[in-house]
Design an enzyme around this catalytic site. Structure first.
Site, PDB file in Angstrom:
ATOM      1  N   HIS A  56      -8.406   1.026   1.363  1.00  0.00           N
ATOM      2  CA  HIS A  56      -8.590   0.115   0.224  1.00  0.00           C
ATOM      3  C   HIS A  56      -9.995  -0.471   0.154  1.00  0.00           C
ATOM      4  O   HIS A  56     -10.197  -1.595  -0.288  1.00  0.00           O
ATOM      5  CB  HIS A  56      -7.526  -0.997   0.248  1.00  0.00           C
ATOM      6  CG  HIS A  56      -6.139  -0.463   0.294  1.00  0.00           C
ATOM      7  ND1 HIS A  56      -5.573   0.204  -0.780  1.00  0.00           N
ATOM      8  CD2 HIS A  56      -5.233  -0.436   1.292  1.00  0.00           C
ATOM      9  CE1 HIS A  56      -4.355   0.592  -0.427  1.00  0.00           C
ATOM     10  NE2 HIS A  56      -4.130   0.229   0.811  1.00  0.00           N
ATOM     11  N   SER A  84       0.830  -1.200   0.000  1.00  0.00           N
ATOM     12  CA  SER A  84       0.000   0.000   0.000  1.00  0.00           C
ATOM     13  C   SER A  84       0.868   1.255   0.000  1.00  0.00           C
ATOM     14  O   SER A  84       1.503   1.593  -0.988  1.00  0.00           O
ATOM     15  CB  SER A  84      -0.956  -0.029   1.203  1.00  0.00           C
ATOM     16  OG  SER A  84      -1.785   1.090   1.228  1.00  0.00           O
TER      17      SER A  84
END
Length: 310
Positions: free
Chosen positions: A197, A90
């Site tokens: 996310h 990420s």
């Protein structure tokens, strides 16, 4: 030897991280440049004497600055480091892209500071959380999620761990249902500031769409795998993927498997606090050797161990 470089993601941060490395002039210069680019006092954030690292808008530039500083030191001291590819979890993708030359440090950190602010707004708008599923039964998980569409899979971390996310109360409910259905060996609700996310971060994604229009990307000098597409980043697709990344699940485990299969990496080096990614790597392929640098002591030991790469 072929190495995959792993860059830590949000959640791995610790008060005091990187402070011992400030004795290195190159690392200190990197932190100073990061502070100027973000208009934040990165050293103060790293100290986190008043909980600065509890906020997304502070964690993101601070963690990436530390990771980039360590990698710059490695480039200086081990110019023959056999890097075959990079994967960041990420947020760690930004450290990977900067380290691979796809983006210069200052514009990269400036972009990241804005990303952190956008995400902070979304995190504050809706109380949300994540839950890790250890040894999940994906079929049962998908059945339960189909009945609770506000909760979605946020991270495919390894063959043995998934993370789900959504509004806090919904995640708690789904976590209980998954326990009742024995859909995982363990279900652990995580202490995070937001369900990253997942679609809850679509507003931040829209802001990033506009922000990324002003950023120029270069072709990465080292292959960097995208968590979103499970494909290498290219200069032409970085902006689109970094926008999508905010509200779509990550696929760290599959990225690493790609490096094992197609780049024949036989070891990983995790850069940044914690050893979470090294653990995921062993779950992906138990034959991978694993090393880690988070502190000055770690760094000095790694350099001493690998004189052949000078």
């Amino acid at each position: 030897m072929k190495l995959g470089i792993l860059f830590s993601g949000q959640g791995s941060q610790k008060p005091g991280m990187g402070l011992d490395l400030l004795t290195d002039s190159l690392f200190k210069q990197t932190i100073q440049e990061a502070s100027e680019a973000t208009e934040l006092d990165i050293i103060q954030i790293l100290k986190s004497e008043h909980g600065e690292l509890d906020e997304t808008k502070n964690v993101q530039p601070a963690l990436v600055a530390v990771s980039c500083g360590i990698y710059k030191m490695l480039q200086r001291d081990l110019p023959k480091l056999p890097v075959a590819g990079m994967v960041g979890l990420s947020l760690g993708e930004y450290a990977a892209l900067i380290s691979a030359g796809a983006l210069s440090l200052e514009p990269g950190l400036s972009l990241l500071a804005d990303r952190g602010r956008y995400m902070q707004v979304d995190a504050d708008a809706v109380a949300s959380s994540l839950a890790a599923l250890i040894n999940p039964d994906l079929d049962i998980v998908n059945q339960v999620l189909a009945e609770h569409p506000k909760v979605a899979i946020a991270n495919y971390n390894s063959p043995r761990q998934l993370v789900i996310g959504g509004p806090e109360k919904e995640v708690q409910l789904v976590a209980e249902l998954l326990k009742q259905h024995e859909a995982a060996k363990r279900v652990v609700v995580l202490n995070v500031s937001g369900a990253f996310h997942t679609p809850l971060f679509n507003p931040a994604r829209q802001k990033m769409h506009q922000r990324l229009k002003s950023v120029v990307f270069n072709e990465p000098e080292v292959q960097v795998m995208s968590n979103t597409t499970i494909q290498p980043f290219t200069a032409d697709n970085i902006a689109e993927i970094l926008e999508r990344q905010l509200a779509q699940p990550t696929h760290f485990g599959e990225d690493l498997q790609e490096l094992v299969e197609h780049e024949q990496i036989d070891g990983v080096l995790e850069i940044g606090p914690g050893k979470t990614l090294s653990r995921f790597a062993r779950q992906v392929n138990r034959n991978l050797s694993s090393e880690h640098i988070a502190s000055l002591e770690d760094y000095q030991a790694f350099i001493k161990e690998h004189q052949e790469w000078i």
